[in-house]
Write a protein that holds these residues in place. Structure first.
Motif, PDB file in Angstrom:
ATOM      1  N   GLY A  28       0.803  -1.217   0.000  1.00  0.00           N
ATOM      2  CA  GLY A  28       0.000   0.000   0.000  1.00  0.00           C
ATOM      3  C   GLY A  28       0.834   1.266   0.000  1.00  0.00           C
ATOM      4  O   GLY A  28       0.374   2.317  -0.446  1.00  0.00           O
ATOM      5  N   LEU A  29       2.064   1.192   0.487  1.00  0.00           N
ATOM      6  CA  LEU A  29       2.942   2.362   0.418  1.00  0.00           C
ATOM      7  C   LEU A  29       3.298   2.711  -1.016  1.00  0.00           C
ATOM      8  O   LEU A  29       3.447   3.874  -1.364  1.00  0.00           O
ATOM      9  N   ALA A  30       3.435   1.693  -1.851  1.00  0.00           N
ATOM     10  CA  ALA A  30       3.828   1.911  -3.243  1.00  0.00           C
ATOM     11  C   ALA A  30       2.632   2.242  -4.133  1.00  0.00           C
ATOM     12  O   ALA A  30       2.786   2.934  -5.134  1.00  0.00           O
ATOM     13  N   LEU A  31       1.458   1.755  -3.791  1.00  0.00           N
ATOM     14  CA  LEU A  31       0.274   1.995  -4.606  1.00  0.00           C
ATOM     15  C   LEU A  31      -0.599   3.055  -3.947  1.00  0.00           C
ATOM     16  O   LEU A  31      -1.089   2.857  -2.839  1.00  0.00           O
ATOM     17  N   PRO A  32      -0.817   4.176  -4.616  1.00  0.00           N
ATOM     18  CA  PRO A  32      -1.562   5.266  -3.979  1.00  0.00           C
ATOM     19  C   PRO A  32      -3.035   4.952  -3.721  1.00  0.00           C
ATOM     20  O   PRO A  32      -3.651   5.586  -2.877  1.00  0.00           O
ATOM     21  N   VAL A  33      -3.611   3.986  -4.403  1.00  0.00           N
ATOM     22  CA  VAL A  33      -5.038   3.686  -4.217  1.00  0.00           C
ATOM     23  C   VAL A  33      -5.259   2.584  -3.192  1.00  0.00           C
ATOM     24  O   VAL A  33      -6.392   2.234  -2.899  1.00  0.00           O
ATOM     25  N   PHE A  34      -4.197   2.065  -2.646  1.00  0.00           N
ATOM     26  CA  PHE A  34      -4.283   0.949  -1.712  1.00  0.00           C
ATOM     27  C   PHE A  34      -3.988   1.458  -0.301  1.00  0.00           C
ATOM     28  O   PHE A  34      -2.937   2.043  -0.067  1.00  0.00           O
ATOM     29  N   PRO A  35      -4.869   1.263   0.653  1.00  0.00           N
ATOM     30  CA  PRO A  35      -4.637   1.806   1.990  1.00  0.00           C
ATOM     31  C   PRO A  35      -3.526   1.056   2.734  1.00  0.00           C
ATOM     32  O   PRO A  35      -3.351  -0.139   2.572  1.00  0.00           O
ATOM     33  N   ASN A  74     -14.404   3.544  27.182  1.00  0.00           N
ATOM     34  CA  ASN A  74     -15.770   4.014  26.925  1.00  0.00           C
ATOM     35  C   ASN A  74     -16.487   3.289  25.797  1.00  0.00           C
ATOM     36  O   ASN A  74     -17.700   3.410  25.665  1.00  0.00           O
ATOM     37  N   GLY A  75     -15.750   2.632  24.931  1.00  0.00           N
ATOM     38  CA  GLY A  75     -16.369   1.967  23.787  1.00  0.00           C
ATOM     39  C   GLY A  75     -16.615   2.900  22.617  1.00  0.00           C
ATOM     40  O   GLY A  75     -17.271   2.522  21.649  1.00  0.00           O
ATOM     41  N   LYS A  76     -16.099   4.130  22.682  1.00  0.00           N
ATOM     42  CA  LYS A  76     -16.232   5.052  21.554  1.00  0.00           C
ATOM     43  C   LYS A  76     -15.017   5.967  21.503  1.00  0.00           C
ATOM     44  O   LYS A  76     -14.388   6.276  22.511  1.00  0.00           O
ATOM     45  N   LEU A  77     -14.706   6.419  20.274  1.00  0.00           N
ATOM     46  CA  LEU A  77     -13.574   7.307  20.069  1.00  0.00           C
ATOM     47  C   LEU A  77     -13.998   8.754  20.253  1.00  0.00           C
ATOM     48  O   LEU A  77     -15.165   9.093  20.046  1.00  0.00           O
ATOM     49  N   PRO A  78     -13.050   9.626  20.613  1.00  0.00           N
ATOM     50  CA  PRO A  78     -13.376  11.047  20.720  1.00  0.00           C
ATOM     51  C   PRO A  78     -13.829  11.613  19.370  1.00  0.00           C
ATOM     52  O   PRO A  78     -13.343  11.211  18.313  1.00  0.00           O
ATOM     53  N   VAL A  79     -14.757  12.557  19.398  1.00  0.00           N
ATOM     54  CA  VAL A  79     -15.331  13.119  18.174  1.00  0.00           C
ATOM     55  C   VAL A  79     -14.246  13.801  17.336  1.00  0.00           C
ATOM     56  O   VAL A  79     -14.242  13.675  16.108  1.00  0.00           O
ATOM     57  N   LYS A  80     -13.316  14.509  17.972  1.00  0.00           N
ATOM     58  CA  LYS A  80     -12.240  15.169  17.233  1.00  0.00           C
ATOM     59  C   LYS A  80     -11.419  14.171  16.436  1.00  0.00           C
ATOM     60  O   LYS A  80     -11.056  14.430  15.294  1.00  0.00           O
ATOM     61  N   LEU A  81     -11.140  13.025  17.025  1.00  0.00           N
ATOM     62  CA  LEU A  81     -10.367  11.997  16.340  1.00  0.00           C
ATOM     63  C   LEU A  81     -11.153  11.425  15.167  1.00  0.00           C
ATOM     64  O   LEU A  81     -10.596  11.191  14.094  1.00  0.00           O
ATOM     65  N   LEU A  82     -12.455  11.207  15.351  1.00  0.00           N
ATOM     66  CA  LEU A  82     -13.283  10.693  14.256  1.00  0.00           C
ATOM     67  C   LEU A  82     -13.343  11.674  13.093  1.00  0.00           C
ATOM     68  O   LEU A  82     -13.227  11.280  11.930  1.00  0.00           O
ATOM     69  N   ILE A  83     -13.501  12.961  13.388  1.00  0.00           N
ATOM     70  CA  ILE A  83     -13.559  13.978  12.339  1.00  0.00           C
ATOM     71  C   ILE A  83     -12.218  14.075  11.607  1.00  0.00           C
ATOM     72  O   ILE A  83     -12.167  14.114  10.374  1.00  0.00           O
ATOM     73  N   ALA A  84     -11.130  14.081  12.359  1.00  0.00           N
ATOM     74  CA  ALA A  84      -9.803  14.144  11.740  1.00  0.00           C
ATOM     75  C   ALA A  84      -9.559  12.919  10.865  1.00  0.00           C
ATOM     76  O   ALA A  84      -9.042  13.046   9.744  1.00  0.00           O
ATOM     77  N   SER A  85      -9.963  11.746  11.325  1.00  0.00           N
ATOM     78  CA  SER A  85      -9.792  10.520  10.541  1.00  0.00           C
ATOM     79  C   SER A  85     -10.602  10.579   9.261  1.00  0.00           C
ATOM     80  O   SER A  85     -10.122  10.189   8.198  1.00  0.00           O
ATOM     81  N   ALA A  86     -11.837  11.060   9.354  1.00  0.00           N
ATOM     82  CA  ALA A  86     -12.689  11.151   8.172  1.00  0.00           C
ATOM     83  C   ALA A  86     -12.118  12.140   7.160  1.00  0.00           C
ATOM     84  O   ALA A  86     -12.104  11.867   5.955  1.00  0.00           O
ATOM     85  N   ILE A  87     -11.604  13.268   7.625  1.00  0.00           N
ATOM     86  CA  ILE A  87     -11.024  14.262   6.718  1.00  0.00           C
ATOM     87  C   ILE A  87      -9.786  13.701   6.025  1.00  0.00           C
ATOM     88  O   ILE A  87      -9.623  13.844   4.803  1.00  0.00           O
ATOM     89  N   ILE A  88      -8.924  13.049   6.783  1.00  0.00           N
ATOM     90  CA  ILE A  88      -7.726  12.457   6.193  1.00  0.00           C
ATOM     91  C   ILE A  88      -8.105  11.390   5.176  1.00  0.00           C
ATOM     92  O   ILE A  88      -7.536  11.324   4.078  1.00  0.00           O
ATOM     93  N   PHE A  89      -9.076  10.553   5.511  1.00  0.00           N
ATOM     94  CA  PHE A  89      -9.533   9.529   4.575  1.00  0.00           C
ATOM     95  C   PHE A  89     -10.054  10.156   3.288  1.00  0.00           C
ATOM     96  O   PHE A  89      -9.720   9.716   2.187  1.00  0.00           O
ATOM     97  N   ALA A  94      -9.631  11.366  -2.393  1.00  0.00           N
ATOM     98  CA  ALA A  94      -9.667  12.348  -3.481  1.00  0.00           C
ATOM     99  C   ALA A  94      -8.350  12.336  -4.252  1.00  0.00           C
ATOM    100  O   ALA A  94      -8.352  12.386  -5.496  1.00  0.00           O
ATOM    101  N   ALA A  95      -7.240  12.256  -3.546  1.00  0.00           N
ATOM    102  CA  ALA A  95      -5.934  12.203  -4.213  1.00  0.00           C
ATOM    103  C   ALA A  95      -5.829  10.955  -5.088  1.00  0.00           C
ATOM    104  O   ALA A  95      -5.333  11.021  -6.218  1.00  0.00           O
ATOM    105  N   ALA A  96      -6.305   9.834  -4.583  1.00  0.00           N
ATOM    106  CA  ALA A  96      -6.262   8.597  -5.372  1.00  0.00           C
ATOM    107  C   ALA A  96      -7.128   8.730  -6.620  1.00  0.00           C
ATOM    108  O   ALA A  96      -6.722   8.304  -7.708  1.00  0.00           O
TER     109      ALA A  96
END
Length: 109
Positions: A28-35, A74-89, A94-96
């Motif tokens: 996945g490091l070599a292929l931009p569309v592969f996570p 707690n069984g759930k992630l902090p909202v800030k982390l979820l938002i940051a993860s979604a934006i990065i994803f 989009a780049a792929a």
């Protein structure tokens, strides 16, 4: 005795699966569309199941304490982390798509 052999087999399978997931992540490091990150994270989980010592090391890591200890508690992630993860994803998706569309246009010429 049989239970002990089953545990050992399970640990060996988790170890082999962890190695396979690392190899897939490196591809996945070599292929931009592969996570990469999901495969490395799953490999980490596999290795934590193999070794109690490794699991203890990971749980003492500052990144684990900062992010995943809250999830474990707690069984759930902090909202800030979820938002940051979604934006990065979305940025990487989009780049792929842009890279694939440019390659597609280049191949069609």
């Amino acid at each position: 005795m049989r239970k002990l052999a089953g545990e050992k087999l399970k640990r060996i399978l988790y170890f082999l699966l962890g190695i396979l997931l690392i190899v897939i992540g490196m591809i996945g490091l070599a292929l931009p569309v592969f996570p990469t990150l999901p495969f490395l994270f799953l490999a980490l989980v596999c290795f934590m199941k193999v070794s109690k010592r490794f699991k203890g090391y990971v749980k003492k890591n500052r990144l684990y304490i900062k992010y995943l200890a809250k999830y474990e508690k707690n069984g759930k992630l902090p909202v800030k982390l979820l938002i940051a993860s979604a934006i990065i994803f979305l940025l990487f998706a989009a780049a792929a798509l842009i890279i694939l569309s440019v390659l597609y246009c280049y191949i069609q010429k």
